[in-house]
Write a protein that holds these residues in place. Sequence first.
Motif, PDB file in Angstrom:
ATOM      1  N   THR A 143       0.927   5.452  -0.458  1.00  0.00           N
ATOM      2  CA  THR A 143       2.099   5.116  -1.267  1.00  0.00           C
ATOM      3  C   THR A 143       3.134   6.228  -1.143  1.00  0.00           C
ATOM      4  OG1 THR A 143       1.251   6.269  -3.217  1.00  0.00           O
ATOM      5  CG2 THR A 143       0.676   3.929  -3.011  1.00  0.00           C
ATOM      6  N   GLN A 447       8.990  -4.850 -12.319  1.00  0.00           N
ATOM      7  CA  GLN A 447       8.757  -3.910 -11.213  1.00  0.00           C
ATOM      8  C   GLN A 447      10.042  -3.770 -10.407  1.00  0.00           C
ATOM      9  OE1 GLN A 447       5.455  -5.601  -8.932  1.00  0.00           O
ATOM     10  NE2 GLN A 447       4.437  -3.634  -9.098  1.00  0.00           N
ATOM     11  N   GLU A 451       8.653  -0.969  -5.591  1.00  0.00           N
ATOM     12  CA  GLU A 451       7.258  -1.061  -6.044  1.00  0.00           C
ATOM     13  C   GLU A 451       6.598  -2.354  -5.548  1.00  0.00           C
ATOM     14  OE1 GLU A 451       7.511   1.427 -10.268  1.00  0.00           O
ATOM     15  OE2 GLU A 451       8.223  -0.645 -10.199  1.00  0.00           O
ATOM     16  N   GLU A 454       5.813  -1.830  -1.862  1.00  0.00           N
ATOM     17  CA  GLU A 454       4.673  -0.906  -1.746  1.00  0.00           C
ATOM     18  C   GLU A 454       3.356  -1.617  -2.046  1.00  0.00           C
ATOM     19  OE1 GLU A 454       4.628   3.497  -2.669  1.00  0.00           O
ATOM     20  OE2 GLU A 454       5.965   2.692  -4.198  1.00  0.00           O
ATOM     21  N   TYR A 455       3.365  -2.450  -3.076  1.00  0.00           N
ATOM     22  CA  TYR A 455       2.140  -3.161  -3.454  1.00  0.00           C
ATOM     23  C   TYR A 455       1.712  -4.107  -2.328  1.00  0.00           C
ATOM     24  CZ  TYR A 455      -1.319  -5.865  -5.977  1.00  0.00           C
ATOM     25  OH  TYR A 455      -2.496  -6.459  -6.338  1.00  0.00           O
TER      26      TYR A 455
END
Length: 497
Positions: A143, A447, A451, A454-455
Amino acid sequence: MPRSTIVSAPGKVLIAGGYLVLDPAFSGTVVSTSSRFYTVIQDREVKSSNKIRVSSPQFLEATWDYEVSFDGATVTVENAATNTSKNKFVHLALQKTLGLAVEAKGEKSVQASLEAGLDIAIVGDNDFYSQRAKLEELGLPRTLKSLAEIPPFVSTKVHLSDVHKTGLGSSAALITSLTSALLVHLDVISDKSLSEDDSDGRRLAHNLAQYVHCQAQGKVGSGFDVSAAVFGSHLYTRFDPSVISDLMNESNSPTKLLPVLSASNPAWDYRIEPFKLPPLTRIMLADVDAGSDTPSLVGKVLKWRKDKSDEANALWKNLDQLNQSLAQTLLHLGKLHDKDPKNYTESVKYISTLQPVQWQANPWQPEQEQPVISTFYEAHRISEQIREKMREMGTLSEVPIEPPEQTKLLNGCVSLAGVIGGGVPGAGGYDAVWLLVCDPASTAPDQSPTERVEYLWSQYKELSVSPLSAKESLAKGARIESLDKIPGLKDAIAPSS
C-alpha cells in the motif's frame, strides 16, 4: 570550503502518444513524477587531481573510479584499472560532458575544476526500483502507507545489473541529473539557468542529456523521457534524429560537440508545450509483476506500420486526434478551476463518490457545476477510446500493447467511483498501469478514490499489482537541490564505515 553541486531530475509517465511519439508528425503527453534521481558532486576532501569517483550506494559493489587526462583540446576519461565492473552510462556521461566543458570553457578552466578531484554520488527515489521484496521483508502490505515507511533511497541489496526497475525512466533521469550537475559544477551553465523554466542553459542540458542517452542506448529514441527529466510535464514533439547523426557516428573523425549541442542550433526542432494534470486529481502508478521488452514491442509495431502503411496511418491519425483531445480536455479542466475554484472543488468532491457512468445522471445537479462534471466525463470517455484504439493497434500488429490481463485489471479500475481514466503507459505491455483519479481534500464519510484503487489492487489475484508512491512533479524538471532539504539524502551518500 569544498564545492558541492546537487541536481535532481524526475521520472516520467507517457499517458498518451505511445508509439506515435516516435514520429515528429505527432506528439505525446508526458507527466513528470515526484520521484527523482539525485546527483551530488563534491570536491574531494583529500586532493586527488584529475580523479573522479562515482558511487551508486543503493547497489552492491557500485563504485567506479575514472582518470581524466588532457591533450590540448582533447579530454579523455578512462576506467581505472581497479574497477571490477564497467558502467557505460556513467562513463559516457563523464566523457561527453567534460569534452563539452573543454570546448565551452577551455582546458585550463576544466582542469582547475578537477584540481581536487571529484566525488560523485547518484541515488534514485525508491519508486524507480520494485519494493516488493522490501515490503515482504518488513511484513507490510503493498500500500501507499507501507511505501512511506521504507527509508528513503533504501539499498536494493543487489548488483545494478540485477535490479527490477518499475519503468519510470531511470536511465534518462540518471543521465539528466548527472550531466546537468556536471555542467553546473564545471561552470558551463549557471545555477540560475536551472531555476528558470526555459533558458539557454536548460536547453543545452537537454541537448547534451539526449545525446548521451542515445549514445548509451546505441540508438536515437523519441527522447520524451529525457525531455520530461529536463522540462517536467509537457506535450512533447520529438527532434529530428539527424541533428546528432554525425555525433552518433563519430568513429572516423571526432566532431566538435558544442556547435551541435548548443541551445542556439536551430536543428534541435523538438517542441515543448505546457501541460499539467487538472487540480484536485492525482496520477496513480502500479508496478505489475510481469515484464515487457520495450524494444521488441516497438520493433514489431514499426514493422507493421511499414508493411501495412495505409491501415497504420489511418489508425495513427485517429489516435492522434484522440490524444490531442485528451490533453486539451485536461488542460481545459485547469482553466475551469481557475475561473471558478469553488464550483470546481464541489464538482470533484461529488464525482469522487460516483462511478463515471453516473456522473451526469443527476437531474438536480447545480447548473454551475455541470461544465466541470461534463468535462471530467469527456476526459473519461476519450481515455477509454484511446485504450480501444491502442488495443486495435496491438491486434493488427500482433503486439500485446494492452494484453487481456491488463484490460481486465484496467476495466476494474476505471469503473470505480472517482476514477477518470487510465491505461498502460508508453509502449504498453505487462509491466505497469497508470490511472488518473479525483483527489479532493476529503470524501468523508466515503472512501477516497485513491483508497478504492488501493483496495482493488491489494485484493487482485490474477496479476501481482504493487503501487508506486509517485505523483506528478509540481517542481517541473531538472533543478538545483540543497542537501539538507531532501529527507535521507545526506545519510544515503555518506561513505559507509
